[in-house]
Design an enzyme around this catalytic site. Structure first.
Site, mmCIF file in Angstrom:
data_model
loop_
_atom_site.group_PDB
_atom_site.id
_atom_site.type_symbol
_atom_site.label_atom_id
_atom_site.label_comp_id
_atom_site.label_asym_id
_atom_site.label_seq_id
_atom_site.Cartn_x
_atom_site.Cartn_y
_atom_site.Cartn_z
ATOM 1 N N GLU A 101 -29.406 19.769 -11.505
ATOM 2 C CA GLU A 101 -27.931 20.030 -11.964
ATOM 3 C C GLU A 101 -27.751 21.434 -11.694
ATOM 4 O OE1 GLU A 101 -28.019 19.728 -16.169
ATOM 5 O OE2 GLU A 101 -28.415 17.518 -16.178
ATOM 6 N N GLU A 124 -34.350 9.991 -31.042
ATOM 7 C CA GLU A 124 -34.358 10.998 -29.842
ATOM 8 C C GLU A 124 -35.468 12.124 -29.923
ATOM 9 O OE1 GLU A 124 -31.631 13.141 -26.372
ATOM 10 O OE2 GLU A 124 -30.786 12.780 -28.528
ATOM 11 N N GLU A 143 -25.064 10.511 -9.222
ATOM 12 C CA GLU A 143 -23.703 10.183 -8.459
ATOM 13 C C GLU A 143 -22.620 10.094 -9.531
ATOM 14 O OE1 GLU A 143 -23.732 5.598 -8.159
ATOM 15 O OE2 GLU A 143 -24.941 6.602 -6.647
ATOM 16 N N GLU A 145 -22.513 12.209 -12.034
ATOM 17 C CA GLU A 145 -22.621 13.502 -12.782
ATOM 18 C C GLU A 145 -21.747 14.584 -12.110
ATOM 19 O OE1 GLU A 145 -26.104 15.232 -15.212
ATOM 20 O OE2 GLU A 145 -26.664 15.104 -13.394
#
Length: 187
Positions: A101, A124, A143, A145
């Protein structure tokens, strides 16, 4: 209080009805037996878990990303984060997500905490790491993001929180953890 002392709160699952089996989540409805003998339905989101990273630069900035979030219908500013792959070690995931990122790698990772994001309906578990000793590189987002990488001072981050651009729990936790870390270092 021990687990044995908490048994009077336990809800026994009678049945589970799968509703949705997706790439990121599974949804099910459980019928449970309540401690008083009645039954109830529980809508549950199953999630593989995730990691989040608090990347701190040598010059005292927090590395964040701005990303569009469809459920909110707007772009928000967040710390780097991502879903654990099946069987993946959380620290390995943290390293991967930071680099994908932001392009940054880190020499040091420190586990800050693990917490359940929404235990009223989801399982979670989010693992949060502080990353320091950063080296800048080239980001490689997934791809599907699209992110802008930003470096913020603590004051700038608090201003984005005040204006609502920082509005997710993990990033708000990161802000206060970062501030606490600075207070301890200067204290």
């Amino acid at each position: 209080m021990s687990q044995r002392q908490q048994n009077h709160l336990f809800e026994k699952t009678i049945s589970t009805q799968p509703i949705y089996d997706g790439r990121i989540i599974k949804v099910q409805v459980d019928e449970v037996l309540l401690p008083n003998g009645n039954t109830a339905k529980r809508e549950i989101v199953k999630h593989q878990g995730a990691v989040a990273v608090i990347p701190l630069t040598e010059d005292g900035k927090l590395v964040v990303v701005r990303q569009f979030r469809k459920p909110l219908e707007k772009a928000i500013v967040e710390i780097p984060a991502g879903k654990l792959e099946r069987g993946e070690d959380p620290l390995d995931c943290a390293k991967r997500e930071l680099e994908e990122e932001t392009g940054y790698t880190a020499r040091h990772y420190e586990k800050l905490s693990s917490f359940y994001t929404s235990p009223g309906f989801a399982d979670e578990l989010l693992h949060v790491y502080v990353a320091t000793g950063l080296t800048k590189g080239e980001s490689r987002p997934d791809e599907d993001e699209f992110v802008d990488m930003i470096e913020l001072t603590l004051d700038e981050a608090h201003e984005l929180h005040r204006t609502g651009e920082i509005c997710d729990a993990k990033t708000i936790v990161a802000l206060f953890a970062w501030e606490n870390r600075l207070l301890r270092a200067n204290g």
